[in-house]
Design an enzyme around this catalytic site. Structure first.
Site, PDB file in Angstrom:
ATOM      1  N   SER A  24       5.392  -2.772 -38.744  1.00 41.34           N
ATOM      2  CA  SER A  24       4.459  -1.796 -39.331  1.00 41.34           C
ATOM      3  C   SER A  24       3.522  -2.444 -40.339  1.00 41.34           C
ATOM      4  CB  SER A  24       5.251  -0.662 -39.990  1.00 41.34           C
ATOM      5  OG  SER A  24       6.156  -1.183 -40.950  1.00 41.34           O
ATOM      6  N   ASN A 111      14.799   2.098 -47.294  1.00 41.11           N
ATOM      7  CA  ASN A 111      14.579   3.541 -47.134  1.00 41.11           C
ATOM      8  C   ASN A 111      14.097   4.202 -48.424  1.00 41.11           C
ATOM      9  OD1 ASN A 111      15.487   2.996 -44.629  1.00 41.11           O
ATOM     10  ND2 ASN A 111      17.443   4.077 -44.814  1.00 41.11           N
ATOM     11  N   HIS A 157     -21.617  37.962 -38.683  1.00 41.28           N
ATOM     12  CA  HIS A 157     -21.784  37.754 -37.232  1.00 41.28           C
ATOM     13  C   HIS A 157     -23.016  36.895 -36.940  1.00 41.28           C
ATOM     14  CE1 HIS A 157     -18.936  41.153 -36.767  1.00 41.28           C
ATOM     15  NE2 HIS A 157     -19.651  41.690 -37.750  1.00 41.28           N
ATOM     16  N   SER A 278     -33.445   9.977 -32.364  1.00 45.17           N
ATOM     17  CA  SER A 278     -32.958   9.931 -30.985  1.00 45.17           C
ATOM     18  C   SER A 278     -33.506   8.675 -30.314  1.00 45.17           C
ATOM     19  CB  SER A 278     -33.442  11.180 -30.252  1.00 45.17           C
ATOM     20  OG  SER A 278     -33.558  10.929 -28.872  1.00 45.17           O
ATOM     21  N   LYS A 284     -37.180  13.855 -32.690  1.00 45.96           N
ATOM     22  CA  LYS A 284     -35.883  14.308 -33.201  1.00 45.96           C
ATOM     23  C   LYS A 284     -35.523  13.761 -34.579  1.00 45.96           C
ATOM     24  CE  LYS A 284     -33.088  16.522 -31.371  1.00 45.96           C
ATOM     25  NZ  LYS A 284     -32.235  16.246 -30.214  1.00 45.96           N
ATOM     26  N   ASN A 286     -31.895  14.210 -36.425  1.00 40.99           N
ATOM     27  CA  ASN A 286     -30.591  14.844 -36.187  1.00 40.99           C
ATOM     28  C   ASN A 286     -29.673  14.803 -37.412  1.00 40.99           C
ATOM     29  OD1 ASN A 286     -31.278  15.364 -33.501  1.00 40.99           O
ATOM     30  ND2 ASN A 286     -30.538  13.360 -32.836  1.00 40.99           N
ATOM     31  N   GLU A 291     -22.480  16.669 -38.408  1.00 49.72           N
ATOM     32  CA  GLU A 291     -21.770  16.820 -37.132  1.00 49.72           C
ATOM     33  C   GLU A 291     -20.504  15.970 -37.113  1.00 49.72           C
ATOM     34  OE1 GLU A 291     -24.526  16.657 -33.647  1.00 49.72           O
ATOM     35  OE2 GLU A 291     -26.033  16.868 -35.204  1.00 49.72           O
ATOM     36  N   LYS A 326       2.859   7.079 -41.863  1.00 55.82           N
ATOM     37  CA  LYS A 326       1.793   6.382 -42.572  1.00 55.82           C
ATOM     38  C   LYS A 326       0.449   6.411 -41.854  1.00 55.82           C
ATOM     39  CE  LYS A 326       5.090   3.366 -43.571  1.00 55.82           C
ATOM     40  NZ  LYS A 326       6.092   4.440 -43.550  1.00 55.82           N
TER      41      LYS A 326
HETATM   42  N1  ARG Z   1       8.738   0.177 -42.147  1.00 54.42           N
HETATM   43  C1  ARG Z   1       9.701   1.165 -42.402  1.00 54.42           C
HETATM   44  C2  ARG Z   1       9.013   2.535 -42.525  1.00 54.42           C
HETATM   45  O1  ARG Z   1       7.865   2.579 -42.667  1.00 54.42           O
HETATM   46  C3  ARG Z   1      10.433   0.895 -43.675  1.00 54.42           C
HETATM   47  C4  ARG Z   1      11.803   1.471 -43.748  1.00 54.42           C
HETATM   48  C5  ARG Z   1      12.696   0.789 -42.766  1.00 54.42           C
HETATM   49  N2  ARG Z   1      14.034   1.218 -42.876  1.00 54.42           N
HETATM   50  C6  ARG Z   1      14.943   0.962 -41.916  1.00 54.42           C
HETATM   51  N3  ARG Z   1      16.129   1.395 -42.110  1.00 54.42           N
HETATM   52  N4  ARG Z   1      14.614   0.370 -40.815  1.00 54.42           N
HETATM   53  O2  ARG Z   1       9.631   3.545 -42.422  1.00 54.42           O
END
Ligand code: ARG
Length: 461
Positions: A24, A111, A157, A278, A284, A286, A291, A326
Protein backbone atom coordinates in the site's frame (compact mmCIF):
# COMPACT_ATOMS: atom_id res chain seq x y z
CA UNK A 1 14.87 -10.12 -2.32
CA UNK A 2 15.30 -9.14 1.33
CA UNK A 3 13.41 -11.13 3.94
CA UNK A 4 10.03 -9.75 4.97
CA UNK A 5 9.84 -8.51 8.54
CA UNK A 6 7.72 -11.52 9.44
CA UNK A 7 9.94 -14.06 7.59
CA UNK A 8 10.55 -16.13 10.77
CA UNK A 9 7.12 -17.74 10.60
CA UNK A 10 7.37 -18.55 6.90
CA UNK A 11 9.29 -21.19 5.01
CA UNK A 12 9.02 -19.45 1.61
CA UNK A 13 9.28 -15.97 0.16
CA UNK A 14 5.95 -14.36 -0.66
CA UNK A 15 5.00 -14.59 -4.31
CA UNK A 16 5.86 -11.42 -6.22
CA UNK A 17 2.27 -10.90 -7.36
CA UNK A 18 1.06 -11.13 -3.75
CA UNK A 19 3.71 -8.70 -2.66
CA UNK A 20 2.63 -6.16 -5.22
CA UNK A 21 -1.03 -6.83 -4.50
CA UNK A 22 -0.56 -6.41 -0.76
CA UNK A 23 1.60 -3.31 -0.89
CA UNK A 24 0.00 0.00 0.00
CA UNK A 25 3.01 2.29 0.05
CA UNK A 26 2.03 3.77 -3.32
CA UNK A 27 -0.91 5.44 -1.60
CA UNK A 28 -0.14 5.42 2.13
CA UNK A 29 3.33 6.89 1.56
CA UNK A 30 1.74 10.33 1.69
CA UNK A 31 1.20 9.80 5.44
CA UNK A 32 4.94 9.55 6.19
CA UNK A 33 4.98 12.72 8.33
CA UNK A 34 2.08 11.53 10.42
CA UNK A 35 3.54 8.04 10.71
CA UNK A 36 6.82 9.43 11.99
CA UNK A 37 5.07 11.83 14.34
CA UNK A 38 3.11 8.92 15.82
CA UNK A 39 6.28 6.85 16.19
CA UNK A 40 8.10 9.69 17.94
CA UNK A 41 5.29 9.97 20.51
CA UNK A 42 5.32 6.19 20.96
CA UNK A 43 9.11 6.10 21.43
CA UNK A 44 8.94 8.91 23.96
CA UNK A 45 6.33 7.03 25.95
CA UNK A 46 8.32 3.75 25.79
CA UNK A 47 11.35 5.57 27.22
CA UNK A 48 9.42 7.43 29.94
CA UNK A 49 7.72 4.23 31.08
CA UNK A 50 11.00 2.31 31.15
CA UNK A 51 9.69 -0.15 28.56
CA UNK A 52 12.83 0.48 26.53
CA UNK A 53 16.07 2.09 27.81
CA UNK A 54 15.79 5.89 27.94
CA UNK A 55 18.90 6.33 25.78
CA UNK A 56 17.40 4.09 23.10
CA UNK A 57 14.27 6.19 23.13
CA UNK A 58 16.38 9.29 22.52
CA UNK A 59 18.27 7.62 19.67
CA UNK A 60 15.06 6.40 18.07
CA UNK A 61 13.52 9.87 18.22
CA UNK A 62 16.63 11.44 16.68
CA UNK A 63 16.72 8.74 14.03
CA UNK A 64 13.06 9.31 13.17
CA UNK A 65 13.60 13.07 12.98
CA UNK A 66 16.47 12.52 10.56
CA UNK A 67 14.39 10.19 8.41
CA UNK A 68 11.65 12.81 8.34
CA UNK A 69 14.07 15.54 7.28
CA UNK A 70 15.56 13.25 4.62
CA UNK A 71 12.21 12.36 3.11
CA UNK A 72 11.12 16.01 3.22
CA UNK A 73 14.26 17.13 1.41
CA UNK A 74 14.16 14.30 -1.13
CA UNK A 75 17.41 12.72 0.13
CA UNK A 76 15.49 9.59 1.05
CA UNK A 77 12.99 8.19 -1.42
CA UNK A 78 10.15 5.90 -0.44
CA UNK A 79 10.82 2.37 -1.64
CA UNK A 80 7.91 1.32 -3.86
CA UNK A 81 8.65 -2.32 -3.00
CA UNK A 82 8.05 -1.75 0.73
CA UNK A 83 4.84 -3.22 2.11
CA UNK A 84 3.57 0.04 3.50
CA UNK A 85 4.78 3.32 4.97
CA UNK A 86 4.92 1.87 8.49
CA UNK A 87 7.25 -0.98 7.45
CA UNK A 88 9.32 1.39 5.35
CA UNK A 89 10.02 3.83 8.18
CA UNK A 90 10.76 1.10 10.68
CA UNK A 91 13.08 -0.76 8.28
CA UNK A 92 14.91 2.48 7.49
CA UNK A 93 15.29 3.23 11.19
CA UNK A 94 16.75 -0.22 11.80
CA UNK A 95 19.04 0.15 8.80
CA UNK A 96 20.37 3.34 10.40
CA UNK A 97 20.38 2.37 14.10
CA UNK A 98 20.69 -1.41 14.11
CA UNK A 99 19.25 -3.16 17.19
CA UNK A 100 18.03 0.09 18.75
CA UNK A 101 15.67 0.60 15.81
CA UNK A 102 14.23 -2.84 16.36
CA UNK A 103 12.87 -1.72 19.75
CA UNK A 104 10.46 0.87 18.34
CA UNK A 105 7.64 -1.56 17.58
CA UNK A 106 7.43 -2.77 21.22
CA UNK A 107 3.86 -2.57 22.58
CA UNK A 108 2.43 -1.46 19.24
CA UNK A 109 0.96 -3.01 16.11
CA UNK A 110 0.51 -1.67 12.62
CA UNK A 111 -3.19 -1.87 13.35
CA UNK A 112 -3.14 0.91 15.92
CA UNK A 113 -0.34 2.63 14.02
CA UNK A 114 -2.28 2.98 10.77
CA UNK A 115 -5.35 4.14 12.68
CA UNK A 116 -3.32 6.89 14.34
CA UNK A 117 -1.67 7.94 11.08
CA UNK A 118 -4.93 8.23 9.24
CA UNK A 119 -6.58 10.26 11.99
CA UNK A 120 -3.63 12.63 12.16
CA UNK A 121 -3.53 12.96 8.38
CA UNK A 122 -7.24 13.61 7.99
CA UNK A 123 -7.28 16.06 10.90
CA UNK A 124 -4.82 18.22 8.93
CA UNK A 125 -6.78 17.82 5.71
CA UNK A 126 -10.03 18.83 7.41
CA UNK A 127 -8.37 22.00 8.66
CA UNK A 128 -7.24 22.84 5.13
CA UNK A 129 -10.62 22.13 3.57
CA UNK A 130 -12.33 24.15 6.24
CA UNK A 131 -10.01 27.13 5.64
CA UNK A 132 -10.60 26.91 1.89
CA UNK A 133 -14.36 26.75 2.41
CA UNK A 134 -14.18 29.84 4.64
CA UNK A 135 -12.36 31.62 1.83
CA UNK A 136 -15.09 30.61 -0.61
CA UNK A 137 -17.77 31.84 1.79
CA UNK A 138 -16.03 35.20 2.10
CA UNK A 139 -15.88 35.49 -1.68
CA UNK A 140 -19.59 34.79 -2.04
CA UNK A 141 -20.40 37.30 0.70
CA UNK A 142 -18.35 40.01 -0.94
CA UNK A 143 -20.25 39.51 -4.21
CA UNK A 144 -23.54 39.46 -2.31
CA UNK A 145 -22.72 42.79 -0.66
CA UNK A 146 -22.54 44.43 -4.09
CA UNK A 147 -25.85 43.00 -5.22
CA UNK A 148 -28.42 43.53 -2.48
CA UNK A 149 -30.45 45.59 -5.00
CA UNK A 150 -29.74 43.51 -8.10
CA UNK A 151 -33.13 42.12 -9.02
CA UNK A 152 -33.36 38.70 -10.64
CA UNK A 153 -36.08 36.12 -11.04
CA UNK A 154 -36.33 33.47 -8.33
CA UNK A 155 -37.29 30.07 -9.72
CA UNK A 156 -39.24 27.00 -8.81
CA UNK A 157 -39.34 24.11 -11.32
CA UNK A 158 -36.87 26.30 -13.24
CA UNK A 159 -39.86 28.53 -14.06
CA UNK A 160 -39.70 32.20 -13.13
CA UNK A 161 -41.56 32.41 -9.83
CA UNK A 162 -41.04 35.52 -7.68
CA UNK A 163 -38.59 38.41 -7.67
CA UNK A 164 -35.48 38.14 -5.51
CA UNK A 165 -32.03 39.70 -5.57
CA UNK A 166 -28.75 38.17 -6.54
CA UNK A 167 -27.51 38.75 -2.98
CA UNK A 168 -30.44 36.78 -1.59
CA UNK A 169 -29.77 33.94 -4.01
CA UNK A 170 -26.04 33.85 -3.26
CA UNK A 171 -26.57 33.88 0.49
CA UNK A 172 -28.51 30.62 0.22
CA UNK A 173 -25.20 28.99 -0.75
CA UNK A 174 -23.40 30.68 2.14
CA UNK A 175 -25.71 28.97 4.62
CA UNK A 176 -25.19 25.60 2.94
CA UNK A 177 -21.43 26.06 3.11
CA UNK A 178 -21.56 27.17 6.73
CA UNK A 179 -23.37 23.93 7.54
CA UNK A 180 -20.60 22.10 5.67
CA UNK A 181 -18.04 23.80 7.89
CA UNK A 182 -20.05 22.82 10.92
CA UNK A 183 -20.08 19.18 9.80
CA UNK A 184 -16.33 19.23 9.17
CA UNK A 185 -15.63 20.65 12.59
CA UNK A 186 -17.99 18.18 14.20
CA UNK A 187 -16.28 15.26 12.44
CA UNK A 188 -12.88 16.59 13.40
CA UNK A 189 -13.93 16.85 17.03
CA UNK A 190 -15.44 13.35 17.20
CA UNK A 191 -12.48 11.67 15.51
CA UNK A 192 -9.95 13.39 17.73
CA UNK A 193 -9.43 10.40 20.02
CA UNK A 194 -6.27 8.33 19.99
CA UNK A 195 -6.09 4.63 19.04
CA UNK A 196 -2.35 4.38 19.75
CA UNK A 197 -1.68 1.67 22.32
CA UNK A 198 -4.67 -0.46 21.32
CA UNK A 199 -2.08 -2.79 19.82
CA UNK A 200 -3.16 -5.42 17.35
CA UNK A 201 -6.60 -5.59 18.97
CA UNK A 202 -6.20 -6.47 22.66
CA UNK A 203 -3.90 -3.84 24.12
CA UNK A 204 -0.65 -4.99 25.67
CA UNK A 205 0.92 -6.39 28.84
CA UNK A 206 3.45 -3.53 28.96
CA UNK A 207 2.89 -0.64 31.32
CA UNK A 208 2.06 1.87 28.55
CA UNK A 209 0.78 5.39 29.15
CA UNK A 210 -1.89 6.06 26.57
CA UNK A 211 -2.84 9.41 28.07
CA UNK A 212 0.68 10.58 27.40
CA UNK A 213 0.78 9.58 23.72
CA UNK A 214 -2.73 10.93 23.15
CA UNK A 215 -1.64 14.27 24.63
CA UNK A 216 1.62 14.40 22.68
CA UNK A 217 -0.30 13.92 19.44
CA UNK A 218 -2.94 16.52 20.25
CA UNK A 219 -5.79 14.07 20.76
CA UNK A 220 -8.51 14.78 23.30
CA UNK A 221 -8.18 11.34 24.93
CA UNK A 222 -7.23 7.73 24.23
CA UNK A 223 -9.97 5.56 22.71
CA UNK A 224 -11.68 3.49 25.38
CA UNK A 225 -11.89 0.09 23.71
CA UNK A 226 -8.91 -1.48 21.99
CA UNK A 227 -11.05 -3.46 19.50
CA UNK A 228 -12.90 -0.31 18.51
CA UNK A 229 -9.65 1.63 18.42
CA UNK A 230 -8.15 -0.47 15.64
CA UNK A 231 -11.29 -1.20 13.66
CA UNK A 232 -13.21 2.06 13.72
CA UNK A 233 -13.40 3.90 10.41
CA UNK A 234 -16.50 5.97 11.23
CA UNK A 235 -14.44 9.10 10.80
CA UNK A 236 -13.63 8.22 7.19
CA UNK A 237 -17.30 7.67 6.45
CA UNK A 238 -18.40 10.80 8.33
CA UNK A 239 -15.80 12.93 6.63
CA UNK A 240 -16.67 11.54 3.22
CA UNK A 241 -20.33 12.19 3.92
CA UNK A 242 -19.56 15.80 4.86
CA UNK A 243 -17.48 16.10 1.68
CA UNK A 244 -20.24 14.59 -0.46
CA UNK A 245 -22.62 17.23 0.81
CA UNK A 246 -20.08 19.98 0.28
CA UNK A 247 -19.64 18.74 -3.29
CA UNK A 248 -23.42 18.56 -3.71
CA UNK A 249 -23.62 22.24 -2.81
CA UNK A 250 -20.81 23.17 -5.18
CA UNK A 251 -22.44 21.04 -7.85
CA UNK A 252 -25.82 22.77 -7.54
CA UNK A 253 -24.12 26.14 -7.63
CA UNK A 254 -22.10 24.99 -10.65
CA UNK A 255 -25.24 23.85 -12.42
CA UNK A 256 -26.74 27.31 -11.94
CA UNK A 257 -23.62 29.00 -13.24
CA UNK A 258 -23.67 26.72 -16.28
CA UNK A 259 -27.27 27.81 -16.93
CA UNK A 260 -26.47 31.47 -16.23
CA UNK A 261 -23.61 31.38 -18.75
CA UNK A 262 -25.85 30.07 -21.53
CA UNK A 263 -27.23 32.47 -24.15
CA UNK A 264 -30.69 31.51 -22.93
CA UNK A 265 -29.96 33.19 -19.56
CA UNK A 266 -26.80 35.27 -19.99
CA UNK A 267 -26.87 36.39 -16.34
CA UNK A 268 -23.10 36.11 -15.89
CA UNK A 269 -19.95 35.95 -17.90
CA UNK A 270 -16.94 33.95 -16.77
CA UNK A 271 -13.52 35.51 -16.94
CA UNK A 272 -11.56 34.22 -19.95
CA UNK A 273 -9.02 32.70 -17.55
CA UNK A 274 -11.74 30.46 -16.11
CA UNK A 275 -13.44 29.29 -19.29
CA UNK A 276 -12.36 27.16 -22.22
CA UNK A 277 -12.91 27.18 -25.96
CA UNK A 278 -13.96 24.56 -28.45
CA UNK A 279 -11.59 22.84 -30.87
CA UNK A 280 -14.04 23.31 -33.75
CA UNK A 281 -16.65 25.97 -32.87
CA UNK A 282 -14.91 29.35 -32.81
CA UNK A 283 -17.75 31.10 -30.98
CA UNK A 284 -17.73 28.81 -27.93
CA UNK A 285 -16.81 29.78 -24.38
CA UNK A 286 -17.47 26.81 -22.17
CA UNK A 287 -17.89 26.66 -18.38
CA UNK A 288 -15.69 23.56 -18.04
CA UNK A 289 -14.70 24.26 -14.44
CA UNK A 290 -18.26 24.10 -13.21
CA UNK A 291 -19.02 21.04 -15.32
CA UNK A 292 -16.01 19.23 -13.88
CA UNK A 293 -17.14 20.08 -10.37
CA UNK A 294 -20.57 18.68 -11.17
CA UNK A 295 -18.86 15.57 -12.57
CA UNK A 296 -16.48 15.10 -9.66
CA UNK A 297 -19.39 15.18 -7.22
CA UNK A 298 -20.35 11.74 -8.54
CA UNK A 299 -16.85 10.54 -7.84
CA UNK A 300 -16.90 11.72 -4.21
CA UNK A 301 -20.30 10.09 -3.74
CA UNK A 302 -18.69 6.93 -5.13
CA UNK A 303 -15.95 7.17 -2.50
CA UNK A 304 -18.61 7.35 0.20
CA UNK A 305 -20.30 4.22 -1.11
CA UNK A 306 -16.90 2.48 -1.31
CA UNK A 307 -16.26 3.20 2.38
CA UNK A 308 -19.68 2.18 3.59
CA UNK A 309 -19.62 -1.01 1.56
CA UNK A 310 -16.10 -1.87 2.67
CA UNK A 311 -17.10 -1.65 6.34
CA UNK A 312 -20.51 -3.23 6.40
CA UNK A 313 -19.52 -6.88 6.67
CA UNK A 314 -16.30 -6.69 8.67
CA UNK A 315 -16.04 -8.71 11.87
CA UNK A 316 -14.01 -7.17 14.70
CA UNK A 317 -11.29 -6.15 14.78
CA UNK A 318 -8.80 -5.23 12.01
CA UNK A 319 -9.23 -6.80 8.56
CA UNK A 320 -7.06 -6.09 5.56
CA UNK A 321 -10.12 -4.87 3.66
CA UNK A 322 -9.60 -1.70 5.66
CA UNK A 323 -6.49 -0.87 3.68
CA UNK A 324 -8.99 0.17 0.99
CA UNK A 325 -10.14 3.08 3.16
CA UNK A 326 -7.22 5.26 2.16
CA UNK A 327 -7.60 5.47 -1.60
CA UNK A 328 -11.29 6.29 -1.21
CA UNK A 329 -10.94 8.99 1.43
CA UNK A 330 -7.80 10.46 -0.15
CA UNK A 331 -9.57 10.66 -3.49
CA UNK A 332 -12.48 12.48 -1.86
CA UNK A 333 -10.23 14.90 0.02
CA UNK A 334 -7.99 15.60 -3.00
CA UNK A 335 -10.90 16.27 -5.30
CA UNK A 336 -12.76 18.51 -2.89
CA UNK A 337 -9.61 20.60 -2.43
CA UNK A 338 -9.11 20.85 -6.18
CA UNK A 339 -12.71 21.89 -6.69
CA UNK A 340 -12.85 24.57 -3.97
CA UNK A 341 -9.46 25.91 -5.00
CA UNK A 342 -10.64 26.44 -8.59
CA UNK A 343 -14.21 27.46 -7.88
CA UNK A 344 -13.34 30.39 -5.58
CA UNK A 345 -11.27 32.48 -8.02
CA UNK A 346 -13.65 31.57 -10.85
CA UNK A 347 -16.48 33.07 -8.83
CA UNK A 348 -14.43 36.09 -7.77
CA UNK A 349 -13.70 37.02 -11.39
CA UNK A 350 -17.17 36.26 -12.77
CA UNK A 351 -18.97 39.27 -14.26
CA UNK A 352 -22.60 39.81 -13.28
CA UNK A 353 -24.84 41.03 -16.12
CA UNK A 354 -27.33 42.93 -13.98
CA UNK A 355 -29.46 44.24 -16.84
CA UNK A 356 -30.06 40.76 -18.20
CA UNK A 357 -31.16 39.61 -14.76
CA UNK A 358 -33.49 42.59 -14.44
CA UNK A 359 -34.92 42.01 -17.93
CA UNK A 360 -35.56 38.35 -17.21
CA UNK A 361 -37.32 39.35 -14.00
CA UNK A 362 -39.54 41.75 -15.93
CA UNK A 363 -40.94 38.97 -18.09
CA UNK A 364 -42.72 35.89 -16.83
CA UNK A 365 -45.25 37.54 -14.49
CA UNK A 366 -43.13 37.05 -11.40
CA UNK A 367 -45.11 39.82 -9.71
CA UNK A 368 -48.43 37.97 -10.05
CA UNK A 369 -48.40 36.95 -6.38
CA UNK A 370 -47.90 40.62 -5.49
CA UNK A 371 -50.82 41.60 -7.68
CA UNK A 372 -53.02 39.13 -5.78
CA UNK A 373 -51.62 40.38 -2.46
CA UNK A 374 -52.56 43.94 -3.51
CA UNK A 375 -56.22 42.88 -3.63
CA UNK A 376 -55.90 40.95 -0.36
CA UNK A 377 -54.54 44.05 1.36
CA UNK A 378 -57.68 45.86 0.15
CA UNK A 379 -59.86 43.25 1.85
CA UNK A 380 -60.40 40.48 -0.72
CA UNK A 381 -59.92 36.83 0.38
CA UNK A 382 -56.68 35.41 -1.06
CA UNK A 383 -58.32 32.66 -3.16
CA UNK A 384 -60.53 35.19 -4.98
CA UNK A 385 -57.60 37.52 -5.53
CA UNK A 386 -55.56 34.60 -6.84
CA UNK A 387 -58.26 33.71 -9.36
CA UNK A 388 -58.68 37.28 -10.62
CA UNK A 389 -54.93 37.68 -11.04
CA UNK A 390 -54.75 34.40 -12.95
CA UNK A 391 -57.38 35.73 -15.36
CA UNK A 392 -55.43 38.99 -15.75
CA UNK A 393 -52.25 37.05 -16.55
CA UNK A 394 -54.14 35.06 -19.19
CA UNK A 395 -55.41 38.34 -20.69
CA UNK A 396 -51.88 39.76 -20.76
CA UNK A 397 -50.58 36.65 -22.54
CA UNK A 398 -53.42 36.97 -25.08
CA UNK A 399 -52.63 40.63 -25.72
CA UNK A 400 -48.83 40.29 -25.59
CA UNK A 401 -48.67 42.57 -22.50
CA UNK A 402 -47.23 42.35 -19.00
CA UNK A 403 -49.00 43.18 -15.72
CA UNK A 404 -47.03 46.45 -15.75
CA UNK A 405 -48.34 47.44 -19.19
CA UNK A 406 -51.93 46.21 -18.89
CA UNK A 407 -54.27 49.28 -18.88
CA UNK A 408 -56.08 50.17 -15.63
CA UNK A 409 -59.44 49.70 -17.40
CA UNK A 410 -58.65 45.98 -17.81
CA UNK A 411 -57.82 45.76 -14.11
CA UNK A 412 -60.97 47.58 -13.13
CA UNK A 413 -63.08 45.31 -15.31
CA UNK A 414 -61.99 42.44 -13.04
CA UNK A 415 -62.31 44.26 -9.70
CA UNK A 416 -63.25 47.74 -8.55
CA UNK A 417 -60.58 47.45 -5.86
CA UNK A 418 -57.89 48.09 -8.45
CA UNK A 419 -56.55 51.64 -8.66
CA UNK A 420 -53.62 53.49 -10.14
CA UNK A 421 -51.43 52.49 -7.19
CA UNK A 422 -51.46 48.87 -8.45
CA UNK A 423 -48.58 49.74 -10.77
CA UNK A 424 -46.40 50.74 -7.86
CA UNK A 425 -47.46 47.68 -5.86
CA UNK A 426 -46.37 45.33 -8.64
CA UNK A 427 -43.16 47.11 -9.58
CA UNK A 428 -40.27 44.70 -9.10
CA UNK A 429 -38.51 47.13 -6.78
CA UNK A 430 -41.57 47.25 -4.50
CA UNK A 431 -42.02 43.49 -4.69
CA UNK A 432 -38.47 42.96 -3.44
CA UNK A 433 -38.41 45.84 -0.95
CA UNK A 434 -41.67 44.74 0.68
CA UNK A 435 -40.60 41.13 1.16
CA UNK A 436 -39.41 41.90 4.64
CA UNK A 437 -40.47 38.67 6.26
CA UNK A 438 -37.60 37.02 8.06
CA UNK A 439 -35.28 35.30 5.58
CA UNK A 440 -36.78 37.23 2.66
CA UNK A 441 -35.04 39.21 -0.09
CA UNK A 442 -35.65 42.82 1.10
CA UNK A 443 -32.22 44.48 0.94
CA UNK A 444 -32.12 45.34 4.65
CA UNK A 445 -32.99 41.73 5.50
CA UNK A 446 -30.25 40.37 3.31
CA UNK A 447 -27.79 42.78 4.92
CA UNK A 448 -28.88 41.32 8.26
CA UNK A 449 -28.29 37.80 6.91
CA UNK A 450 -24.85 38.80 5.73
CA UNK A 451 -23.95 40.13 9.18
CA UNK A 452 -25.21 36.91 10.79
CA UNK A 453 -23.22 34.78 8.34
CA UNK A 454 -20.09 36.80 8.98
CA UNK A 455 -20.43 36.32 12.69
CA UNK A 456 -21.02 32.56 12.20
CA UNK A 457 -17.87 32.45 10.11
CA UNK A 458 -15.79 34.33 12.66
CA UNK A 459 -16.46 31.44 15.03
CA UNK A 460 -14.07 29.32 12.92
CA UNK A 461 -11.24 31.85 12.90
N1 ARG B 1 -1.19 -1.14 5.24
C1 ARG B 1 -2.07 -1.56 6.24
C2 ARG B 1 -3.38 -0.77 6.14
O1 ARG B 1 -3.41 0.19 5.50
C3 ARG B 1 -1.50 -1.34 7.60
C4 ARG B 1 -2.02 -2.24 8.66
C5 ARG B 1 -1.57 -3.64 8.40
N2 ARG B 1 -1.94 -4.52 9.44
C6 ARG B 1 -1.90 -5.86 9.29
N3 ARG B 1 -2.26 -6.57 10.29
N4 ARG B 1 -1.59 -6.40 8.16
O2 ARG B 1 -4.38 -1.16 6.66
Amino acid sequence: MADMMWAGRFSKQVDETVNAFNSSIAFDGRMYRHDIKGSIAHAEMLGKQGIIPAEDSVKIIEGLEEILADIDSGRLELDPAAEDIHMFVEAELTRRLGDVGKRLHTARSRNDQVAVDLRLYLRDEIKQISDMTAELIKTIISIAKEHTETIMPGYTHLQRAQPITLAHHLMAYVWMLLRDMDRLSDTSHRMNECPLGCGALAGTTYNTDRELTAGLLGFRAPMRNSLDGVSDRDYCVELCCALSLLMTHLSRFSEEIILWCSWEFKFVELDDAFATGSSIMPQKKNPDVTELIRGKTGRVNGDLVTLLTMMKGLPLAYNKDMQEDKEAIFDAVDNVKLCVKTFTPMLRTMRVLKDNMRNAAARGFINATDCADYLVKKGMPFRDAYKITGTLVAQCIGKGLTLETLPLSDYKAMSELFDNDVYDAISLETCVRERRSQGGPAPENVLGQIAAAESALSFYE
